[in-house]
Design an enzyme around this catalytic site. Structure first.
Site, PDB file in Angstrom:
ATOM      1  N   TYR A   1       0.838  -1.196   0.000  1.00  0.00           N
ATOM      2  CA  TYR A   1       0.000   0.000   0.000  1.00  0.00           C
ATOM      3  C   TYR A   1       0.877   1.252   0.000  1.00  0.00           C
ATOM      4  O   TYR A   1       1.567   1.538   0.985  1.00  0.00           O
ATOM      5  CB  TYR A   1      -0.931   0.030   1.213  1.00  0.00           C
ATOM      6  CG  TYR A   1      -1.852  -1.169   1.334  1.00  0.00           C
ATOM      7  CD1 TYR A   1      -2.161  -1.960   0.240  1.00  0.00           C
ATOM      8  CD2 TYR A   1      -2.413  -1.510   2.561  1.00  0.00           C
ATOM      9  CE1 TYR A   1      -3.009  -3.053   0.359  1.00  0.00           C
ATOM     10  CE2 TYR A   1      -3.261  -2.602   2.693  1.00  0.00           C
ATOM     11  CZ  TYR A   1      -3.548  -3.374   1.595  1.00  0.00           C
ATOM     12  OH  TYR A   1      -4.385  -4.457   1.723  1.00  0.00           O
TER      13      TYR A   1
ATOM     14  N   HIS B   1       0.032 -11.948   1.180  1.00  0.00           N
ATOM     15  CA  HIS B   1      -0.985 -11.119   0.546  1.00  0.00           C
ATOM     16  C   HIS B   1      -1.640 -11.819  -0.646  1.00  0.00           C
ATOM     17  O   HIS B   1      -2.855 -11.739  -0.840  1.00  0.00           O
ATOM     18  CB  HIS B   1      -0.339  -9.799   0.099  1.00  0.00           C
ATOM     19  CG  HIS B   1      -1.283  -8.672  -0.037  1.00  0.00           C
ATOM     20  ND1 HIS B   1      -0.880  -7.362  -0.074  1.00  0.00           N
ATOM     21  CD2 HIS B   1      -2.630  -8.622  -0.144  1.00  0.00           C
ATOM     22  CE1 HIS B   1      -1.919  -6.567  -0.201  1.00  0.00           C
ATOM     23  NE2 HIS B   1      -2.994  -7.314  -0.250  1.00  0.00           N
TER      24      HIS B   1
ATOM     25  N   SER C   1     -12.931  -5.311   2.018  1.00  0.00           N
ATOM     26  CA  SER C   1     -13.984  -4.707   1.185  1.00  0.00           C
ATOM     27  C   SER C   1     -15.381  -5.218   1.549  1.00  0.00           C
ATOM     28  O   SER C   1     -16.164  -5.580   0.673  1.00  0.00           O
ATOM     29  CB  SER C   1     -13.711  -4.945  -0.299  1.00  0.00           C
ATOM     30  OG  SER C   1     -12.512  -4.333  -0.704  1.00  0.00           O
TER      31      SER C   1
ATOM     32  N   LEU D   1     -17.796  -3.580   2.360  1.00  0.00           N
ATOM     33  CA  LEU D   1     -18.769  -2.622   1.834  1.00  0.00           C
ATOM     34  C   LEU D   1     -18.725  -2.567   0.303  1.00  0.00           C
ATOM     35  O   LEU D   1     -19.227  -1.618  -0.303  1.00  0.00           O
ATOM     36  CB  LEU D   1     -18.510  -1.224   2.412  1.00  0.00           C
ATOM     37  CG  LEU D   1     -18.786  -1.087   3.910  1.00  0.00           C
ATOM     38  CD1 LEU D   1     -18.266   0.243   4.443  1.00  0.00           C
ATOM     39  CD2 LEU D   1     -20.281  -1.228   4.193  1.00  0.00           C
ATOM     40  N   GLY D   2     -18.136  -3.587  -0.309  1.00  0.00           N
ATOM     41  CA  GLY D   2     -18.079  -3.611  -1.763  1.00  0.00           C
ATOM     42  C   GLY D   2     -17.352  -2.413  -2.340  1.00  0.00           C
ATOM     43  O   GLY D   2     -17.774  -1.848  -3.345  1.00  0.00           O
ATOM     44  N   ARG D   3     -16.248  -2.010  -1.682  1.00  0.00           N
ATOM     45  CA  ARG D   3     -15.478  -0.823  -2.077  1.00  0.00           C
ATOM     46  C   ARG D   3     -16.351   0.432  -2.115  1.00  0.00           C
ATOM     47  O   ARG D   3     -16.175   1.313  -2.941  1.00  0.00           O
ATOM     48  CB  ARG D   3     -14.800  -1.053  -3.430  1.00  0.00           C
ATOM     49  CG  ARG D   3     -13.732  -2.127  -3.373  1.00  0.00           C
ATOM     50  CD  ARG D   3     -13.114  -2.412  -4.744  1.00  0.00           C
ATOM     51  NE  ARG D   3     -12.052  -3.382  -4.618  1.00  0.00           N
ATOM     52  CZ  ARG D   3     -12.230  -4.707  -4.509  1.00  0.00           C
ATOM     53  NH1 ARG D   3     -13.457  -5.185  -4.534  1.00  0.00           N
ATOM     54  NH2 ARG D   3     -11.217  -5.530  -4.387  1.00  0.00           N
TER      55      ARG D   3
END
Length: 338
Positions: free
Chosen positions: A62, A130, A209, A211-213
């Site tokens: 990131y 990852h 994710s 929240l579905g991105r």
């Protein structure tokens, strides 16, 4: 529905750390979702402490290490009260499009040293692979991670985006504490085989994710008109063109359930993940990410929502109707190897 009441706690896996039942994904602070107000992001991090959100998740990929560096002062201030998770395995370069998958033992040893240095810590609580490169045997990669446990550099092992068979194979080399995979009303690939394996092995699931991105919050319908700057969702099939319009129409049941609870659509999506995990007998700690304090507190309040059987039935068909893949290239996901 928003509150500063601390969330409840759970134990990760068979013998992992005790953490808040919802965690925090720090990825978006550094890249992928547009520009960040660093002051607001630091305030949001402090709100995790207030809410009892103790599992803090990052990765060396990131911001090419920038995310770990950004977190370091917060980690130093709250080291005794947080569980720190980071990851290795996605190699970045000066080419922004490049993504290599590295699981070799020597690479892992170099990667952990870099993360320890950037985070300013002596030990990492939960260290994930990852992404899995099938060309590297688990005996080598998990063996190297187990060696880091013996050296006292990491405490617990995690995997991300693996199949059920891969999780079992890795677990046979060294106990795996947590599996991190995408899981939400929009993304249920993980239920193909990994969920059952995790339940069987007493491995906690850490949904990224959830929240579905952001799509499950109902905040936008078209990536090209609703998103700005260097936002990764501009490249993702579910957020573009006819897919976005069709997917936006699927949110109506979420809004209906939200209205019944005086909650937001996002809170219902998070509550669904918690209750879906109960169906499978899993310990689950979703890691929604945000750069806003108010949203962090809103997300944590979702842990106190209980959906009725009728509401769960209303939400059940959504994933089967979603248009478009999660990524433009699904090759590095578990779904591609099922």
């Amino acid at each position: 529905m928003t509150t500063t009441e601390k969330i409840t706690t759970v134990t990760l896996g068979a013998a992992g750390p005790t953490v808040g039942v919802q965690g925090f994904g720090a990825m978006g602070i550094s890249e992928f979702y547009g520009d960040t107000d660093e002051s607001a992001a630091r305030d949001t991090l402090e709100a995790t402490v207030e809410a009892g959100v103790t599992l803090i998740d990052t990765a060396d990929a990131y911001g090419r290490g920038a995310n770990e560096t950004f977190l370091a002062p917060f980690v130093a201030a709250h080291r005794d009260s947080i569980t720190l998770a980071t990851k290795f395995g996605i190699e970045r370069s000066d080419d922004p499009a490049y993504r290599g998958i590295r699981n070799e033992a020597d690479y892992i040893k170099r990667a952990v040293e870099g993360s320890l240095r950037r985070l300013g810590v002596d030990v990492i609580d939960l260290y994930y692979m990852h992404r899995h490169n099938p060309a590297v045997p688990f005996a080598e990669s998990i063996g190297a991670m187990a060696g880091l446990v013996a050296e006292g550099k990491i405490k617990h092992l995690g995997l991300s985006e693996v199949t059920g068979a891969e999780l079992r194979e890795a677990h046979s080399v060294h106990p795996i504490t947590a599996l991190q995979s995408e899981w939400s009303l929009f993304s249920r690939d993980v239920e193909t085989s990994a969920v059952a394996a995790a339940a069987e092995l007493d491995v906690a699931l850490v949904p990224y994710s959830p929240l579905g991105r952001g799509f499950l919050t109902g905040s936008f319908t078209q990536a090209k008109t609703d998103l700005r700057g260097a936002d990764i969702r501009l490249t993702q099939p579910r957020f573009n063109g006819d897919n976005a319009e069709r997917n936006a129409a699927l949110l109506e049941p979420v809004r209906t359930v939200a209205a019944a609870h005086g909650a937001t659509a996002g809170q219902i999506a998070l509550a669904w993940v918690q209750q879906r995990a109960q169906v499978h007998g899993l310990t689950v700690v979703p890691i929604p990410g945000t750069r806003k304090r108010a949203r962090l507190l809103e997300n944590s309040a979702a842990t106190r929502i209980t959906l009725t059987p009728g509401e769960l039935a209303l939400l059940e068909p959504i994933a089967g109707q979603v248009s478009g893949d999660r990524y433009p290239d699904m090759s590095s996901t578990a779904a591609a190897r099922e």
